[in-house]
Design a protein around this motif. Sequence first.
Motif, PDB file in Angstrom:
ATOM      1  N   SER A  85     -22.696 -19.618  76.698  1.00 37.34           N
ATOM      2  CA  SER A  85     -23.079 -19.975  77.822  1.00 37.34           C
ATOM      3  C   SER A  85     -22.485 -20.356  78.692  1.00 37.34           C
ATOM      4  CB  SER A  85     -24.581 -20.074  77.098  1.00 37.34           C
ATOM      5  OG  SER A  85     -24.309 -21.622  77.053  1.00 37.34           O
ATOM      6  N   ASP A  86     -22.204 -21.220  78.209  1.00 39.41           N
ATOM      7  CA  ASP A  86     -20.949 -22.160  79.490  1.00 39.41           C
ATOM      8  C   ASP A  86     -19.687 -20.435  79.939  1.00 39.41           C
ATOM      9  OD1 ASP A  86     -22.028 -24.322  79.281  1.00 39.41           O
ATOM     10  OD2 ASP A  86     -21.104 -25.074  78.485  1.00 39.41           O
ATOM     11  N   ARG A  87     -19.481 -19.764  79.102  1.00 40.10           N
ATOM     12  CA  ARG A  87     -18.288 -18.821  79.290  1.00 40.10           C
ATOM     13  C   ARG A  87     -19.369 -18.216  80.670  1.00 40.10           C
ATOM     14  NH1 ARG A  87     -16.554 -19.465  74.281  1.00 40.10           N
ATOM     15  NH2 ARG A  87     -17.709 -17.426  73.869  1.00 40.10           N
ATOM     16  N   TYR A  88     -20.313 -18.113  79.558  1.00 39.58           N
ATOM     17  CA  TYR A  88     -21.105 -16.447  80.714  1.00 39.58           C
ATOM     18  C   TYR A  88     -21.601 -17.361  82.206  1.00 39.58           C
ATOM     19  CZ  TYR A  88     -25.448 -13.806  81.830  1.00 39.58           C
ATOM     20  OH  TYR A  88     -26.522 -12.680  82.429  1.00 39.58           O
ATOM     21  N   THR A  89     -21.745 -18.708  82.347  1.00 43.16           N
ATOM     22  CA  THR A  89     -22.308 -19.697  83.706  1.00 43.16           C
ATOM     23  C   THR A  89     -20.949 -19.121  84.088  1.00 43.16           C
ATOM     24  OG1 THR A  89     -23.926 -20.317  82.551  1.00 43.16           O
ATOM     25  CG2 THR A  89     -23.149 -21.623  84.974  1.00 43.16           C
ATOM     26  N   SER A  90     -20.101 -19.352  83.937  1.00 47.55           N
ATOM     27  CA  SER A  90     -18.893 -19.828  84.243  1.00 47.55           C
ATOM     28  C   SER A  90     -18.642 -17.789  84.783  1.00 47.55           C
ATOM     29  CB  SER A  90     -17.531 -20.222  83.614  1.00 47.55           C
ATOM     30  OG  SER A  90     -17.241 -21.162  83.694  1.00 47.55           O
ATOM     31  N   LYS A  91     -18.276 -16.867  84.275  1.00 44.16           N
ATOM     32  CA  LYS A  91     -18.315 -15.764  84.897  1.00 44.16           C
ATOM     33  C   LYS A  91     -19.443 -15.301  86.304  1.00 44.16           C
ATOM     34  CE  LYS A  91     -15.863 -13.973  80.448  1.00 44.16           C
ATOM     35  NZ  LYS A  91     -16.140 -12.669  79.579  1.00 44.16           N
ATOM     36  N   VAL A 171     -27.392 -20.601  91.032  1.00 42.73           N
ATOM     37  CA  VAL A 171     -26.963 -20.823  88.766  1.00 42.73           C
ATOM     38  C   VAL A 171     -27.355 -21.955  88.779  1.00 42.73           C
ATOM     39  CG1 VAL A 171     -25.120 -19.905  87.948  1.00 42.73           C
ATOM     40  CG2 VAL A 171     -25.322 -18.736  89.503  1.00 42.73           C
ATOM     41  N   PHE A 172     -26.932 -22.613  89.757  1.00 41.08           N
ATOM     42  CA  PHE A 172     -26.542 -24.197  89.101  1.00 41.08           C
ATOM     43  C   PHE A 172     -27.838 -25.223  89.079  1.00 41.08           C
ATOM     44  CE2 PHE A 172     -22.203 -23.091  89.186  1.00 41.08           C
ATOM     45  CZ  PHE A 172     -21.914 -23.679  87.757  1.00 41.08           C
ATOM     46  N   ASP A 173     -29.145 -24.378  90.368  1.00 41.72           N
ATOM     47  CA  ASP A 173     -30.463 -24.807  90.108  1.00 41.72           C
ATOM     48  C   ASP A 173     -30.976 -23.995  88.754  1.00 41.72           C
ATOM     49  OD1 ASP A 173     -30.272 -26.085  92.863  1.00 41.72           O
ATOM     50  OD2 ASP A 173     -30.817 -24.387  93.614  1.00 41.72           O
TER      51      ASP A 173
END
Length: 540
Positions: A85-91, A171-173
Amino acid sequence: MKKTIVLTAAQTTIIMAILTLVSKLFGFVRETLMANYYGTSAVVDALNMANSIPTILFAGFFTAVGTSFMPLFSKSVELEGKEASDRYTSKVMNLLILMSIAMAVIFLAFAPQFIKLFTMPTDTASIQDMGFFKYLEYLFAHGWTGEKFRLAVYYLRVSAIIGIFSSFGGVFDTYLSYKRIYITPVILSYLLNIVGIAVILMSHTLDNPYLLAFSLSLGQAIKNIIAYLFSKRKGFRYTFSLNLKPLIGQITKLSLPIFFSTLANQINIMVDRTLASGLITGSIAALGYGSLLVGLFTGLTGAVITSFLYPRLSESYARGDTEGYKTLFDTGVSLIMMLGIPCTLGALTFAGPAVQIVFERGSFNAESTAMTTSAFFFYGISIVFMMLLDFFNQAHFARHNTVIAFRVALVTIATDTIISISLVGPLKLAGLALGSSIASVCGAAIMGIYTRHKYPEIFVGGLVPKFIKICIASVVSVGIAALIYYPMLNYSHAHDIIMPRTVLLMVAVAVAAGVYLLELKRFKVEEIHHLKNIFGGKVK
């Protein structure tokens, strides 16, 4: 030993509402400073127009991706775990930054053309006599000129550059909301207003209106960068990757309809401002101030409820918990009606006093008050409908259903455009605000009817009788407030008694709130007990 404080859902909601109120107050300080120093001048017209243009593409696209991110992120966490999920968020973050850079280049290169495209020469003498088709022809006779044009071009270019750093904020909110961290994003929003206040003061002190270009965009960029750093502190691990092809397919499927549906309000605002650019100077500014006051009501009530319930709706749907989803949906609709209806009637009843109290000082004169009051009144008609439409949209997004929101958005855009063009001649500024309100009413009605027929299992019955009871209670309470405020104000004027409008209005509102709660109890509206539980901290 470090003690961990766990807040209930109700306590979190109350804290969010209080912190949002403080943020809105900071926003009002910013806008009242702008009104005091610049009133409804060409400077404010240029700034509002320049901020509207990138908002349509920047904010519309980024909000769409941020909204579609929640259900996809929830699915990734459930099926693949934190690392994936972190990789997905980064993309997603990488995709947004690349898109914002491309948009910034376009705006930098073609800023003059964009300003010409979305503005019209002022010709108020002939607008009133134009028919619908004649006005369509006039609509494309674009262009501001002179200093107003140069200001708008500069403002647009600065907003485009700083927009690169604002791209990933949504995204980060969303990421923090999923982590049950609701309060931090609200606190970070203070930065937006604090930076804005500082820039406005500096612009006035140095007598340099060009500095106003940084009044919104710089604060937004700083806020989003800190949100990213805070997410890293809470466990997010960024990875750089340009292998975005699979992601683009996933995001496009959900975010494209969301883009158009969430963009509907911004497009409607842009239509209003484009048409208002052909009215007298200050018309765009008046629309902006009126919209700001409406945003106070929706931001402190509907937006708080929706932002709190959306991640929970997404989770319930992902787990297949239909009963939990139904409960959350019913809670959202009921609370929005209970808070939104009296707010709508209150805004209509006290539109003039509200504008006077908030804005009328310095360069914001009686003429500015009259223009802004007209905009606020006709925008205010749709407060509760805007809140319901936003909640319905988010509830459908949580179910991965974005098509209906897209279709409703097309209806609201078409409705607003046709009505605004038809009414701007005879009603001028009021016609533009009324067109937007009618479009919001139509959108909420269509979405409610669709939801009732598409998902009957989640749509709780008995809403119509409840709606009628809430309306009666709202009319009684707001009516009593009006009977307190206006006679006392007239009496004080007739006898030369000094009685501050602000204090008088606060007393009237406090009495109205007490009467409203008593009326709801008398009508046996069951949600009154839910409100009592919230303030008692019993809702988990």
